[in-house]
Structure formats: C-alpha cells, structure tokens
Design a protein around this motif. Structure first.
Motif, PDB file in Angstrom:
ATOM      1  N   THR A  31     -32.531  10.042  -3.420  1.00  0.00           N
ATOM      2  CA  THR A  31     -32.872   8.781  -3.263  1.00  0.00           C
ATOM      3  C   THR A  31     -32.065   8.077  -4.235  1.00  0.00           C
ATOM      4  N   ASP A  33     -31.815   4.922  -6.575  1.00  0.00           N
ATOM      5  CA  ASP A  33     -32.881   4.047  -7.022  1.00  0.00           C
ATOM      6  C   ASP A  33     -32.436   3.774  -8.516  1.00  0.00           C
ATOM      7  N   TYR A 188     -26.916  -5.307  -4.994  1.00  0.00           N
ATOM      8  CA  TYR A 188     -26.685  -4.906  -3.802  1.00  0.00           C
ATOM      9  C   TYR A 188     -27.238  -3.681  -3.099  1.00  0.00           C
ATOM     10  N   GLU A 189     -27.046  -2.726  -3.891  1.00  0.00           N
ATOM     11  CA  GLU A 189     -27.526  -1.431  -3.383  1.00  0.00           C
ATOM     12  C   GLU A 189     -28.868  -1.147  -3.208  1.00  0.00           C
ATOM     13  N   ALA A 190     -29.628  -1.874  -4.390  1.00  0.00           N
ATOM     14  CA  ALA A 190     -31.075  -1.894  -3.949  1.00  0.00           C
ATOM     15  C   ALA A 190     -31.474  -2.785  -2.820  1.00  0.00           C
ATOM     16  N   SER A 192     -29.727  -2.929  -0.124  1.00  0.00           N
ATOM     17  CA  SER A 192     -29.343  -2.157   1.117  1.00  0.00           C
ATOM     18  C   SER A 192     -27.878  -2.807   1.518  1.00  0.00           C
ATOM     19  N   LEU A 194     -24.956  -2.107   1.312  1.00  0.00           N
ATOM     20  CA  LEU A 194     -24.141  -0.973   0.757  1.00  0.00           C
ATOM     21  C   LEU A 194     -22.495  -1.236   0.681  1.00  0.00           C
ATOM     22  N   ARG A 224     -22.132   8.754  -0.294  1.00  0.00           N
ATOM     23  CA  ARG A 224     -23.049   8.318   0.831  1.00  0.00           C
ATOM     24  C   ARG A 224     -22.388   7.646   2.192  1.00  0.00           C
ATOM     25  N   GLU A 225     -21.113   7.455   1.913  1.00  0.00           N
ATOM     26  CA  GLU A 225     -20.294   7.071   3.018  1.00  0.00           C
ATOM     27  C   GLU A 225     -19.579   8.460   4.028  1.00  0.00           C
TER      28      GLU A 225
END
Length: 404
Positions: A31, A33, A188-190, A192, A194, A224-225
C-alpha cells in the motif's frame, strides 16, 4: 540469482519492500502511503503516529526550503474565527495572543507572521495555521515559509487537493526546486491522482537524478503502472549520475528486484570507445545522414539526451505535442521540450526509443548533451588518465522465476 518472494505469499514474486519494516511485498500486499510502499501493519502504525510525524515534517519543510496561482478563501467568512476561539492553545496561548496583537499593529511583518503561524502549528491548531497563512498572503503577498506551513497543515488534515494547490504556488516561485515537485506528487498520490503524481516525480527526477528518494518514488510509480523495465532504467540512470561513487546497497537491492520483476531485453546494443584530449571537454561526434556530424558533450548531470533546436531541426524531429519540463544539465537548469528519437547511435553503440529534450540554447560549440538515459543503457567504464570512455552492451536482465 533467486527472485525474492512476498512474505505473505511465498509463491508470488516480490515487487517492492515495506518502507517501515523492510519486508518483501508483492503488488497486492503493498500500500503506497506517506511516500512509501508499506505492509498493512505498517500502514496502521503510520496513521497512529501521524500527529508526531506532522510536527517533524513541518520542521523539515522549513529547514529544507532554506537549502533548496492566486489565493482564495478555504472556508466561509467567520467559520475559522469561531474555530480559533474554541481551540485551546494551552501553554502557548499567551504567546500566540501576543503575536496576534503584534500583527494587528503591523499586519505585513513577515517575521511576525511566520512566527505566529509556527506557534499555531506547534500548538496543534492546524486550522489556525491555514487561516493565518492564507490571510497574511492575501493581504501582504506571497510567503514561502507560510505556504510551506499551510501545505503541511493540509497534509496532516488529509486535505490533499488543497495541499497540492498550496505547493503549486511554491513551484511557481521556485520551478527548479525538485523537493516541491516531490511534495506535490505525494499529495497527488494520496488523493489518487496517479497520473499527476507520476508527472511530478518524473519532473523531480529530471532535476535531481542523483537523489535516491526521487529515484524510488519514480520507480515505484512506474511499477504501479506495470512498467517494471522503465522503473529499472530509472535506477540505472540514478547510478550513472554518480560515476565512481560506491552504490547504496539498498538501491542495489531495489535494482535486483526490479530486474527480476520485468522481462526487459538488452538496454543498448554494440560497443563504442570514445576518446577525448586531456583536460578538454568530453565531446563526441554524432553522425547525421547527408550532413556534417553534430557535437555532443558527455554530461552525467543531465538525466536526458539534450539537443539544440537547430540540431533537432536538422534531424527532422517533430515537437508537436511535446511536453515542456525543466532539466538539470551542463551545470544549469534548462527548459526543454521532450520528444523521442527512434534510434541513437555513437560508433557501434546503439539505443532505440530514446527520450530527448530540445533546448533553445546550449553551451557554445556543442549541438547537444549526451545524457544519462543513453549512457545508462550500457556498461560504462572510464579511464580518466587515458581520456577514454568505453560503452559495452549489458547482458539482458534476468527474468523472474516462474511461479509454481
């Protein structure tokens, strides 16, 4: 080399490690975070300790900024003032009231404004921090220190869209600060978002390819991509940015994991032996069909191959739809447009699908810079005394072991 497996799923190859306990994790168990991949237990611990970390983060942001959009209201008028009245500032209450009175007499005193917001932050009054920072900036103009504090307060309150907006203002004032792109990318990641996070991590890497944190964030985003080979190349470019320096064992382990996770072919083909006069700039000639060769300066500061606009036109490169970024190169920060060449060849060393930046200006006497994303495709050996740089084809990365 045996591919590491997930500590929860021993039949599944690990793709990353927990940033809290260092356990190997597969994609399902990881995850993202707080800027790191974490296991479920470490995610819980991370949120339990968020208040303490936020105070530390506020101090770090202020210190880091010493080294390295318009305003609009965040809440209806009057809402924040009632919150501020209800907040118990504890032992700092008298000091905070004193600073507020001082600001009433000198509302645009930057030192007092910063001290007031910092005192609110240390008292835990995050809404007060945001209100104080926004009010000061609206009345008196932009303040880097106050915007850093409002960003940190929004992060702790998990208002990540507003945190991203705050750091966008910081980026406008310091567009070459890689740290700000990291902060916004993490927000931005938090939230979502992405694609936006990946773009910011990419921009941060172009400015600071030698920084391990930037490298890890961009590599994780690529994983993740589903782009394990791009993630691996990011780490190789990071290593190439530090020629002659001992490699960090943790980064070596990351490279091994990324290499085993993907099915990457050979990075570059063939071999080249480049020679340079003693104590002279390291310039190589780039062949151009039907014309005079270009002159490229070998530059391990530059994360990308860079070409002058005139030379790009000679090569027939199109810049339609090209993205504009900032790039650390040639001991300066250049604004370039990113495009791609299908093949780049020097002597017998060839690489395909190479991203290049096109710049309006470059150092006198050169048509381009030979950057990390070409050099990292090869095993590079340098003999400084002989003035020789040898590029040899790297063996294909090992493939992940088949899952039983």
């Amino acid at each position: 080399m045996t591919s590491p497996t997930c500590f929860q799923h021993p039949d599944t190859a690990a793709t990353t490690r927990c940033g809290g306990c260092d356990k190997s994790l597969c994609t399902k168990c990881a995850t993202f975070d707080g800027g790191k991949d974490r296991c479920a237990a470490c995610v819980a611990r991370y949120h339990q300790g968020k208040k303490t970390r936020a105070v530390v983060m506020g101090a770090v942001l202020v210190l880091a900024a010493g080294g390295v959009g318009g305003w609009f209201a965040l809440r209806p008028p009057g809402a924040a003032s009632s919150e501020a009245q209800a907040f118990d500032h504890g032992k700092k209450g008298m000091f905070i009231r004193h600073l507020k009175d001082e600001l009433g007499r000198q509302p645009c005193d930057k030192a007092k404004g910063r001290e007031y917001a910092q005192a609110l932050f240390e008292a835990g009054d995050l809404r007060g921090v945001i209100q104080a920072g926004d009010d000061f900036i609206a009345q008196c103009g932009k303040s880097t220190a106050l915007r850093q504090l409002t960003y940190t307060a929004h992060v702790q309150l998990q208002e990540f869209d507003l945190a991203a907006r705050d750091v966008t203002e910081l980026i406008e004032g310091a567009p070459s600060n890689a740290g700000y792109f990291i902060w916004r990318g993490m927000a931005y990641e938090a939230a979502s978002a992405l694609d936006k996070a990946t773009a910011d991590f990419h921009q941060a890497f172009l400015l600071k390819p030698s920084e391990a944190q930037v490298t890890n964030l961009l590599a994780t985003a690529a994983m993740r991509e589903g782009r394990a080979c791009d993630a691996r190349m990011t780490v190789l470019e990071h290593f190439q940015s530090q020629p002659g320096k001992a490699r960090d064992p943790k980064m070596e382990q990351r490279l091994a994991e990324l290499s085993s996770a993907g099915r990457c072919g050979s990075d570059g083909r063939g071999r080249a032996e480049l020679s340079f006069p003693a104590k002279a700039p390291r310039i190589v000639e780039f062949p151009v069909e039907g014309g005079a060769p270009g002159r490229l300066l070998v530059d391990t500061d530059s994360a990308r191959v860079v070409l002058s606009k005139a030379f790009a036109q000679r090569l027939g490169l199109s810049l339609e739809g090209a993205r504009t970024v900032r790039l650390q190169a040639a001991h300066d920060v250049l604004t370039v447009q990113l495009t791609e060449v299908s093949e780049l060849a020097l002597q017998g060393a060839k690489a395909t699908h190479v991203e290049v930046g096109v710049a309006d200006t470059l150092p006198d006497g050169v048509d381009g810079l030979l950057g990390l994303n070409f050099l990292a495709r090869f095993d590079v050996k340098e003999d400084a005394k002989a003035g020789r740089l040898t590029l040899t084809e790297r063996a294909p990365a090992p493939r992940a072991a088949a899952t039983p």
